[in-house]
Design a protein around this motif. Structure first.
Motif, short mmCIF file in Angstrom:
data_model
loop_
_atom_site.label_atom_id
_atom_site.label_comp_id
_atom_site.label_asym_id
_atom_site.label_seq_id
_atom_site.Cartn_x
_atom_site.Cartn_y
_atom_site.Cartn_z
N VAL A 1 0.83 -1.19 0.00
CA VAL A 1 0.00 0.00 0.00
C VAL A 1 0.87 1.25 0.00
N THR A 2 2.01 1.18 0.66
CA THR A 2 2.86 2.35 0.74
C THR A 2 3.42 2.74 -0.61
N THR B 1 -10.02 -4.85 5.22
CA THR B 1 -9.45 -5.74 4.21
C THR B 1 -9.94 -5.38 2.81
N ALA C 1 -7.66 -2.63 1.55
CA ALA C 1 -6.38 -3.19 1.13
C ALA C 1 -6.51 -3.89 -0.22
N PHE D 1 -7.54 6.43 4.80
CA PHE D 1 -6.78 5.47 3.99
C PHE D 1 -6.57 6.00 2.57
N ASN E 1 -2.88 7.42 1.17
CA ASN E 1 -2.24 6.65 0.11
C ASN E 1 -2.39 7.30 -1.27
N LYS F 1 -3.27 2.20 7.76
CA LYS F 1 -3.20 0.74 7.83
C LYS F 1 -4.39 0.22 8.64
N TYR F 2 -5.58 0.57 8.18
CA TYR F 2 -6.77 0.31 8.99
C TYR F 2 -7.03 -1.17 9.21
N SER F 3 -6.81 -1.98 8.20
CA SER F 3 -7.09 -3.41 8.34
C SER F 3 -6.28 -4.02 9.48
N THR F 4 -4.99 -3.71 9.50
CA THR F 4 -4.12 -4.23 10.57
C THR F 4 -4.50 -3.62 11.91
N ILE G 1 1.87 0.63 14.02
CA ILE G 1 0.84 0.59 12.98
C ILE G 1 0.28 1.98 12.70
#
Length: 440
Positions: free
Chosen positions: A19-20, A83, A86, A110, A114, A401-404, A437
């Motif tokens: 993603v980064t 997810t 992502a 997000f 990004n 990094k919302y999913s994590t 995170i």
């Protein structure tokens, strides 16, 4: 599609589809502009049949109003919003160029962080119709989708967290409906009176309250917010999971379990079932439960504000269609986004008593018609009233990094509520993981 840009996208995808790396892979310069100017591709979270039908209905309505436009829908899977985001990032990194995507409030940070989204500030400032629409939307709903001054999207529907209570269970217990000014102490005393051992086996089988185990939003966040806390700093650059305010909220919930007033938290679908069966007297959610309750013939419920703690904040989440930088048709995409808050679409979220909408219309003038057309609950005006009257929790804790982030928070909360660790130690461990995170 030109070959050099395709190679850039594939290079980004090959690099673990990180993603980064997307900031360098998804600029509007990379968009495929060779296709017809009257096409739009929209990606959405495919969480079930309702997702497909809802997005298709909006797309069909737009095409009916714009006969020269073709809208295609691309479903993207995901266990939750995190997810899904992502997976959309992966889709774009692989060379796809969608024009819009569906996001919830968590997604605003997000897509902005990004570099996936084209802010709409310029459109709002120059479009007279947009100014009229925005004036009819609560400021909190605009602020909730604004990141560092950039308006990510207009929200077409939203939900704020309220307490649902089973009116039959309250009547059977001889209790009056809760008032809007109740406190945490009032709430706990009420929940205790609603807890009962109805079959005489010495253990409660009717609980005063429960909450969702698989989501942060309708789980702990209303309690954290009303204790004056959040899980991240205001700039969403630092985790704040072990502050006294978060500790106070989680301790309050843990005590409900320890004292037998609440069962261990459970998936929201199980909460719905137990609430309808009278096994749980209260739970927290937005407007979406009525789309399950009313078609099933269950109407023995009403809503009230969450009890006030050290403060009161409206915890809400919405959804919108941000314009992506990968779009080859941003102006047309803006027309689509604007269409999602038109009278035609907004009225669909009102629904009817037999087929209610599952979200609150974002425009105040439309939302105020819910009670007038007889859609339960009786106190439905409270939904919009809360965001008009009370400050909102902005920002919602939704780092890039919302999913994590989400999975980490839920894992540690599960350990705390299962008594595998203390509240203090659990939050300390959560903070330790989140510090790597939640960054900027």
């Amino acid at each position: 599609m030109n070959i050099p840009n395709r190679k850039v996208a594939l290079a980004c995808a090959t690099a673990a589809l990180a993603v980064t790396a997307l900031a360098g892979c998804s600029s509007s310069d990379d968009a495929d502009t060779s296709s017809a100017a009257k096409t739009l591709e929209i990606v959405y979270w495919n969480y079930g049949p309702a997702a497909e039908s809802g997005n298709k209905a909006t797309a069909d309505a737009f095409m009916a109003a714009h006969s020269d436009v073709k809208v295609s829908l691309t479903p993207v899977t995901g266990e939750n919003w995190g997810t899904y985001y992502a997976n959309v990032a992966t889709l774009i990194a692989s060379g796809k160029h969608p024009d819009l995507m569906v996001i919830s409030g968590e997604g605003a940070q997000f897509v902005h962080a990004n570099n996936l989204v084209q802010p709409i500030n310029a459109y709002v400032e120059k479009d007279p119709e947009a100014k009229t629409l925005v004036a009819d939307i609560a400021k909190g709903l605009i602020d909730g989708f604004t990141v560092k001054g950039d308006i990510v999207t207009l929200t077409y529907g939203w939900n704020d967290m309220v307490v649902y209570y089973n009116t039959d269970v309250f009547k059977k217990a001889g209790l009056e409906p809760p008032s809007a000014d109740w406190t945490w102490d009032d709430f706990k005393a009420t929940a205790k009176k609603l807890t009962a051992d109805t079959n005489g086996d010495g253990k409660p089988d009717q609980y005063g309250f429960t909450w969702a185990s698989n989501e942060i939003f309708p789980g702990i966040m209303p309690w954290v917010a009303n204790a004056g806390g959040n899980l991240t700093s205001d700039d969403v650059c630092t985790a704040t999971a072990d502050t006294p305010q978060v500790n106070k909220a989680v301790t309050f919930l843990k005590d409900l379990i320890t004292e037998g007033i609440a069962p261990a938290p459970m998936p929201m679908s199980d909460v719905f079932t137990r609430f309808q069966n009278g096994q749980v007297a209260m739970f927290g959610a937005g407007r979406w439960p009525i789309a399950t309750f009313l078609p099933a013939g269950f109407k023995a419920f009403d809503i009230q504000l969450y009890p006030k703690g050290d403060t009161y904040k409206t915890v809400f989440g919405g959804a919108g269609y941000p314009i992506l930088k990968s779009s080859g048709n941003p102006d047309l995409a803006w027309e689509y986004q604007k269409f999602t808050v038109s009278d035609e679409i907004e009225k669909q979220y009102v629904g009817t008593p037999d087929k209610p909408g599952d979200s609150i219309p974002s425009r105040r003038s439309v939302a105020e018609t819910i009670s007038k057309v007889g859609v339960p609950p009786a106190n439905s005006d409270l939904f919009y009233h809360s965001i008009d009257k009370y400050p909102t929790l902005v920002p919602y804790p939704a780092p890039a990094k919302y999913s994590t982030f989400e999975s980490t928070v839920l894992r540690h909360l599960q350990q705390i509520f299962a008594s595998e660790t203390s509240v203090s130690d659990g939050l300390k461990n959560m903070q330790g993981e989140l510090s790597g995170i939640v960054t900027c």
